[in-house]
Structures are given as C-alpha cells and as structure tokens.
Enzyme design. Structure first.
Site, PDB file in Angstrom:
ATOM      1  N   LYS A 176     -25.760 -23.263 -26.135  1.00 57.46           N
ATOM      2  CA  LYS A 176     -27.056 -23.936 -26.295  1.00 57.46           C
ATOM      3  C   LYS A 176     -27.071 -25.058 -25.259  1.00 57.46           C
ATOM      4  O   LYS A 176     -26.560 -26.144 -25.492  1.00 57.46           O
ATOM      5  CB  LYS A 176     -27.161 -24.502 -27.713  1.00 57.46           C
ATOM      6  CG  LYS A 176     -28.568 -24.631 -28.255  1.00 57.46           C
ATOM      7  CD  LYS A 176     -29.492 -25.523 -27.450  1.00 57.46           C
ATOM      8  CE  LYS A 176     -29.301 -26.994 -27.753  1.00 57.46           C
ATOM      9  NZ  LYS A 176     -30.064 -27.863 -26.811  1.00 57.46           N
ATOM     10  N   GLU A 252     -16.463 -33.963 -26.429  1.00 59.58           N
ATOM     11  CA  GLU A 252     -16.388 -34.865 -25.270  1.00 59.58           C
ATOM     12  C   GLU A 252     -17.635 -35.734 -25.341  1.00 59.58           C
ATOM     13  O   GLU A 252     -18.747 -35.246 -25.149  1.00 59.58           O
ATOM     14  CB  GLU A 252     -16.330 -34.061 -23.975  1.00 59.58           C
ATOM     15  CG  GLU A 252     -15.066 -33.208 -23.897  1.00 59.58           C
ATOM     16  CD  GLU A 252     -14.939 -32.366 -22.628  1.00 59.58           C
ATOM     17  OE1 GLU A 252     -15.883 -32.340 -21.822  1.00 59.58           O
ATOM     18  OE2 GLU A 252     -13.890 -31.738 -22.469  1.00 59.58           O
ATOM     19  N   CYS A 286     -20.494 -39.258 -17.510  1.00 59.15           N
ATOM     20  CA  CYS A 286     -19.873 -39.951 -18.648  1.00 59.15           C
ATOM     21  C   CYS A 286     -18.718 -40.836 -18.202  1.00 59.15           C
ATOM     22  O   CYS A 286     -18.317 -41.753 -18.904  1.00 59.15           O
ATOM     23  CB  CYS A 286     -19.387 -38.928 -19.652  1.00 59.15           C
ATOM     24  SG  CYS A 286     -18.215 -37.790 -18.923  1.00 59.15           S
TER      25      CYS A 286
HETATM   26  P1  NAD Z   1     -27.138 -35.428 -26.443  1.00 54.58           P
HETATM   27  O1  NAD Z   1     -26.053 -35.671 -27.427  1.00 54.58           O
HETATM   28  O2  NAD Z   1     -28.470 -36.007 -26.706  1.00 54.58           O
HETATM   29  O3  NAD Z   1     -27.398 -33.855 -26.284  1.00 54.58           O
HETATM   30  C1  NAD Z   1     -26.360 -32.970 -25.945  1.00 54.58           C
HETATM   31  C2  NAD Z   1     -26.671 -31.606 -26.506  1.00 54.58           C
HETATM   32  O4  NAD Z   1     -26.638 -31.660 -27.928  1.00 54.58           O
HETATM   33  C3  NAD Z   1     -28.050 -31.070 -26.136  1.00 54.58           C
HETATM   34  O5  NAD Z   1     -27.925 -29.683 -25.865  1.00 54.58           O
HETATM   35  C4  NAD Z   1     -28.867 -31.298 -27.391  1.00 54.58           C
HETATM   36  O6  NAD Z   1     -29.948 -30.425 -27.560  1.00 54.58           O
HETATM   37  C5  NAD Z   1     -27.806 -31.054 -28.463  1.00 54.58           C
HETATM   38  N1  NAD Z   1     -28.083 -31.681 -29.755  1.00 54.58           N
HETATM   39  C6  NAD Z   1     -28.710 -32.854 -29.997  1.00 54.58           C
HETATM   40  N2  NAD Z   1     -28.738 -33.098 -31.333  1.00 54.58           N
HETATM   41  C7  NAD Z   1     -28.098 -32.056 -31.942  1.00 54.58           C
HETATM   42  C8  NAD Z   1     -27.808 -31.723 -33.296  1.00 54.58           C
HETATM   43  N3  NAD Z   1     -28.166 -32.522 -34.308  1.00 54.58           N
HETATM   44  N4  NAD Z   1     -27.151 -30.577 -33.551  1.00 54.58           N
HETATM   45  C9  NAD Z   1     -26.764 -29.767 -32.545  1.00 54.58           C
HETATM   46  N5  NAD Z   1     -27.029 -30.017 -31.238  1.00 54.58           N
HETATM   47  C10 NAD Z   1     -27.677 -31.162 -30.929  1.00 54.58           C
HETATM   48  O7  NAD Z   1     -26.554 -35.871 -25.036  1.00 54.58           O
HETATM   49  P2  NAD Z   1     -27.314 -35.909 -23.654  1.00 54.58           P
HETATM   50  O8  NAD Z   1     -28.334 -37.000 -23.722  1.00 54.58           O
HETATM   51  O9  NAD Z   1     -27.729 -34.529 -23.297  1.00 54.58           O
HETATM   52  O10 NAD Z   1     -26.130 -36.339 -22.637  1.00 54.58           O
HETATM   53  C11 NAD Z   1     -25.786 -37.660 -22.358  1.00 54.58           C
HETATM   54  C12 NAD Z   1     -24.599 -38.084 -23.203  1.00 54.58           C
HETATM   55  O11 NAD Z   1     -23.537 -37.175 -23.039  1.00 54.58           O
HETATM   56  C13 NAD Z   1     -24.037 -39.441 -22.808  1.00 54.58           C
HETATM   57  O12 NAD Z   1     -23.705 -40.153 -23.966  1.00 54.58           O
HETATM   58  C14 NAD Z   1     -22.768 -39.087 -22.052  1.00 54.58           C
HETATM   59  O13 NAD Z   1     -21.776 -40.074 -22.030  1.00 54.58           O
HETATM   60  C15 NAD Z   1     -22.320 -37.873 -22.789  1.00 54.58           C
HETATM   61  N6  NAD Z   1     -21.426 -37.047 -21.963  1.00 54.58           N
HETATM   62  C16 NAD Z   1     -20.097 -37.044 -22.220  1.00 54.58           C
HETATM   63  C17 NAD Z   1     -19.226 -36.291 -21.427  1.00 54.58           C
HETATM   64  C18 NAD Z   1     -17.733 -36.266 -21.659  1.00 54.58           C
HETATM   65  O14 NAD Z   1     -17.065 -35.428 -21.042  1.00 54.58           O
HETATM   66  N7  NAD Z   1     -17.167 -37.133 -22.469  1.00 54.58           N
HETATM   67  C19 NAD Z   1     -19.747 -35.532 -20.390  1.00 54.58           C
HETATM   68  C20 NAD Z   1     -21.115 -35.568 -20.150  1.00 54.58           C
HETATM   69  C21 NAD Z   1     -21.956 -36.326 -20.947  1.00 54.58           C
HETATM   70  O1  6OD Z   2     -14.583 -32.885 -14.855  1.00 55.66           O
HETATM   71  C1  6OD Z   2     -14.652 -32.458 -16.009  1.00 55.66           C
HETATM   72  O2  6OD Z   2     -13.950 -31.523 -16.420  1.00 55.66           O
HETATM   73  C2  6OD Z   2     -15.591 -33.060 -16.952  1.00 55.66           C
HETATM   74  N1  6OD Z   2     -15.582 -32.559 -18.197  1.00 55.66           N
HETATM   75  C3  6OD Z   2     -16.407 -34.048 -16.517  1.00 55.66           C
HETATM   76  C4  6OD Z   2     -17.318 -34.720 -17.360  1.00 55.66           C
HETATM   77  C5  6OD Z   2     -18.208 -35.571 -16.812  1.00 55.66           C
HETATM   78  C6  6OD Z   2     -19.156 -36.249 -17.622  1.00 55.66           C
HETATM   79  O3  6OD Z   2     -20.299 -36.498 -17.336  1.00 55.66           O
END
Ligand code: NAD
Ligand code: 6OD
Length: 484
Positions: A176, A252, A286
């Site tokens: 998804k 993550e 992130c």
């Molecule tokens: P988000 O949590 O809003 O959405 C991520 C996904 O989850 C989307 O596909 C969304 O539709 C889905 N989703 C939302 N609510 C849900 C629910 N209740 N049940 C199931 N699915 C649901 O995140 P975003 O705004 O798309 O991305 C930004 C965030 O992601 C930032 O906080 C960023 O730090 C984090 N992020 C973390 C990493 C990591 O590796 N740690 C990597 C990339 C992004």
């Molecule tokens: O490099 C990766 O494997 C990874 N998961 C990066 C995540 C970046 C976050 O925005």
C-alpha cells in the site's frame, strides 16, 4: 487523464473510486488514482495467500535470486519512466531521482538476491545430559503474506527496500504505497511481470490510511506480518490495529536527528555534508539533521557558511537538470512546515536565512515550495527543537564540551540517526558509540551499505532491516535439534 490502477493477482484493476494525484511543483492534477475497496484488499490478500502455495513455492533459491535480478534489469530498462513518474509524484529534482531513488530500487533487488544465495544458517553441536551430542540447525521458511505500507518521501526506494527481501525469502506481498506517490508501485508491477514473478506474488492496493486500504490491510487476518515506514503516530495506530491478530511488525518511523560538528572538522567538507544532511529532498528524508550542534569556536563561520549554501540552492522546476531543491510534497505538508516557521519566530528564534515562501512569478507559485531555513537562538526545550518538522530546516546550537554536545544530541524521544564531524577519529568513535540511535555516520551522511542494520531506537522504530536483519524479519526460522 491517466488512471493509476491497483495490481491484484497479476491484473491491473480499477478500484471503487478515484482520487487525484497532484504535482507538488504547481498543484496541478497529473493523474487519477484508483482507490481499492475493502473487498479488493481482501482479494489481494487472498491472491497473495494462494500464490504462496503455487508456482512461487516450488522455485528454489537460485531461481528466486535470478528472478530478483531480472526485476532489477526490468527497472533499469524502464529507468526513464521510473524517474519521470517519481519526479512527477514527489516534485523532487530529476538529478536526485536519477542518482538516488531509481538506481537504489534496482540495487535493493540485486543486493538481496545475492545475499540470499550466499547466506548460511547457524548450527550448533550441543552436549546432551547423557554425554552424547545433538546437532542444532535452523532452516529458513517464508513468513507468509507480508503487508507493506510506505511513505511518500522516497517512494520507490523505500518500497523496494521491503519488497526485495520479502520476495527473496519466498513470501508474497500486498503493498500500500502512499496516496501522495502511487505511480512507481504500479509501474513496478510491469517489471514484476517481465521478470516472471507469478501472479499474486506482488500486489498493489492504492488508497489512504484510516478507513481505507492501509487500515484494511493492517486489520486483515490473512496478513502474516506488517512492515511499515512512516510517521511515529501512524506506527502507533498500526500497532493497535495488528494487536488482536498478534502479527510481527517492523517499523521505520520518524526522527529528529542531530549532527555534531567539532572545531577540528574539515570545514569545507563538513559544510557540504551538512548542506546535504539538512536540505536533501527538501529536508524530507527521515535521516535529515534538524538539530545541528557546533563547537563554539567555529559557530559563527559555520553558520555563515551553511547560510551561503542554503541561499545558493536552485529552487527550480523538478524536471530541470540544474534544479537541486524542489517543493514539499503537498499543500497540507507545506502548511505544517510553515506553521513551524511561524512557531520558531514565536519561540524567539533568530532567522539566519529563509523562513518563508519563495516567489517565482509562474505556476510554481501554486506549488508547495518553501525557503530553505536556518534558525539559531532557541532553547533546547523549544518545540521546534523537539518535534520532527520534516522540511528543509535546521536549528543550530553552540556547544563548549563533548559531553554537553552528546547530552543535547541524545535529549530526544526519537533515535534514528546522528552524524559526527571531526578529524579526530578517536573522538569520532568515542562520540558515535554514545549516540542513542540506530545509525551514526562519522564525516559522512546517508552513506549506505545495504548489508548493515538500519532502523531506529525510541519513537524512531521497532526492529532493524538491512542485510541479514531483513532476511530474518521476513523469514520464519525453524530450529531442528537432532539427537546424534
Ligand atoms: P504517514 O505515516 O502519514 O504515512 C505512511 C503510510 O502509512 C502511507 O501509505 C499512509 O497512507 C499509511 N497510513 C496512514 N495511516 C494509516 C493507518 N491508520 N493504517 C494503515 N496505514 C496508514 O507518513 P508520511 O507522511 O507518508 O511520511 C513521512 C514520515 O515518514 C516522517 O515522519 C518520516 O520521518 C517518516 N519516515 C521514516 C523513515 C525511516 O526509515 N525511519 C523513512 C521515511 C520516512
Ligand atoms: O537507505 C535506506 O535503506 C532507508 N531505509 C532510508 C530511509 C530514508 C528515510 O527517509
């Protein structure tokens, strides 16, 4: 207008209704996205379950690895299509999508294909109470149907980071993707077909989170595990949703990452490194550093040098090769980031540069651009220093001692990444080992070896993926003990 479809059991299918896919550079509608209904999510999960027991099951490790390489080949063959789709959906500069997102998607498949072929399992010879011996060895089996939920910032990179090891381990998946960036997940289905991945092994359902495809997937009793990348609060909602069926989760999540810059750093290289760490992908990685701690002796020249870098970023159309700074993902996210710009002023920050919205005099004024921004002067308890903003912004604080810098860097509920900048490698090791995070870089940032553990502590996640950590999450291990 183009309609981005779901992919279920080897077929591209329309959903119950459409929603708009918006170009972040000018706010225009670039496609319609077909939202999967609850019954279609059910069909996707059932198809994935059936596929677990079909042709896919009989395919041995060598052939599975070969097909993963063929997926990578098919991505590379469609390189320009993937780049264009990713740029249109995210607004990221074409130079970034061509250098990072798409090559890394192919690399994800190649690395896990090779790891699968070369990885062994542990074995122990065990003394038994009757002074005889037993042999313990573990075998790896697929975990089952994996639900994969991904965000919008590095859509294809983060999706394939999970799909590749999941398929390598013989699982089937229902993905998804983010509602903001649906295109490349559907495009990947074409690569799957070309690579000979049987129907039902890779399924895509489009939609939103709560009350839509995301929640239908996490709640589905036929899904055996959930792997999720996104915001910490969404992770918490998903955890509640999977609790009743006790599914394994890998999360993550968000970050509020620190960079520590010592006076003995290589100045120019550090400023270049920090410009990336703060502003890459408009700060929507992130791992980006939103808190920068600089030793007082070089504080003023460092702030000035980073300011120059911020002001030299080229905020252009994403498809222009010269652009190195794009818009934020959406109107909603832009509003959120600008609310932090406002909050920083209310909290008493000094604005070094930025803090507003650029004016272009063309259609980009309808897009979601904000200025790269640097603040100083906030207290460590300010909300702008504590909360993840996820935009092109950092706050810079001066420090006097190593211990003070470490304490400030670790004073957060998050724990994803840190970077240390020093030419004293002894200090680099010493400080890195005290960081309460999953990943620490010394004199670099976002330098990735896909075999290494990746994940976060605290609010930044649960578990580790990468290399063997991914293979272990996506497998059920069966330990066999044989009395000899
Ligand atoms: P988000 O949590 O809003 O959405 C991520 C996904 O989850 C989307 O596909 C969304 O539709 C889905 N989703 C939302 N609510 C849900 C629910 N209740 N049940 C199931 N699915 C649901 O995140 P975003 O705004 O798309 O991305 C930004 C965030 O992601 C930032 O906080 C960023 O730090 C984090 N992020 C973390 C990493 C990591 O590796 N740690 C990597 C990339 C992004
Ligand atoms: O490099 C990766 O494997 C990874 N998961 C990066 C995540 C970046 C976050 O925005």
């Amino acid at each position: 207008m183009k309609v981005i479809q779901n992919y279920i059991d080897g077929h591209f299918v329309s959903g119950k209704q459409n929603f708009a896919d918006i170009n972040p550079a000018d706010g225009s509608v670039i496609a319609q996205v077909s939202e999967a209904s609850e019954s279609q999510v059910d069909e996707a999960v059932n198809a994935a379950r059936l596929a677990l027991h079909g042709e896919w099951r009989g395919i041995g490790v060598r052939e599975r690895a070969a097909r993963l390489h063929r997926i990578a080949d098919a991505i590379e063959k469609r390189f320009d299509c993937f780049v264009q789709a990713e740029v249109a959906d995210t607004g990221k500069p074409i130079s970034l999508a061509s250098k990072l997102d798409v090559p890394r998607a192919a690399a994800n498949f190649r690395v896990f294909a090779d790891l699968l072929k070369t990885s062994g399992m542990e074995a122990f010879q065990t003394e038994t109470p009757d002074r005889s011996n037993a042999l313990n060895y573990a075998v790896r089996k697929p975990l089952g149907v994996i639900g994969i939920i991904t965000p919008w910032n590095l859509p294809l990179l983060l999706l394939t980071w999970k799909v590749a090891p999941a398929l390598a381990c013989g699982n089937t998946v229902v993905v998804k993707p983010s509602e903001e960036t649906p295109a490349t997940a559907t495009l990947l289905a074409e690569a799957m077909q070309e690579a000979g991945i049987p129907p039902g092994v890779y399924n895509v359902v489009h939609g939103f989170g709560s009350g839509s495809a995301g929640e239908f997937l996490t709640q589905h009793p036929g899904v055996d595990a959930i792997t999720f990348t996104g915001e910490s609060k969404t992770g918490s909602a998903i955890m509640k949703s999977v609790a009743s069926t006790v599914k394994p989760v890998s999360f993550e999540l968000g970050g509020k990452n620190a960079a520590i810059v010592f006076a003995d750093c290589e100045f120019e290289a550090t400023v270049d490194g920090l410009a990336d760490a703060v502003f890459l992908n408009s700060g929507q990685v992130c791992l980006c550093a939103e808190r920068v701690y600089v030793e007082r002796k070089i504080f003023s020249p460092f702030v000035e040098a980073l300011k120059q870098k911020a002001e030299s970023l080229r905020s252009g159309w994403p498809s222009d090769e010269k652009t190195n700074f794009g818009p934020l993902i959406s109107a909603e996210h832009c509003k959120k980031v600008l609310s932090y710009y406002e909050l920083a002023r209310e909290e008493g920050a000094s604005v070094v540069t930025g803090g507003g919205v650029p004016e272009f005099g063309d259609n980009r004024d309808h897009g979601f651009y904000v200025q790269p921004t640097i603040y100083t002067g906030l207290s460590e308890s300010a909300r702008c220093v504590k909360e993840e903003i996820f935009g092109p912004v950092c706050h810079i604080t001066a420090f006097d001692s190593e211990d003070e810098a470490i304490a400030m860097a670790n004073d957060t509920k998050y724990g994803l990444a840190a970077s240390i900048w020093t030419s004293n490698l002894k200090r680099g090791h010493r400080v890195a080992q005290q960081m309460s995070v999953g990943i620490t870089w010394v004199n670099c940032w976002f330098l990735r070896d896909l075999r290494t553990p990746f994940g976060g502590a605290g609010l930044s996640g649960i578990g580790r993926e990468g290399g063997m950590h991914s293979l272990n999450f996506y497998s059920e291990l069966n330990n066999i003990c044989i009395k000899l």
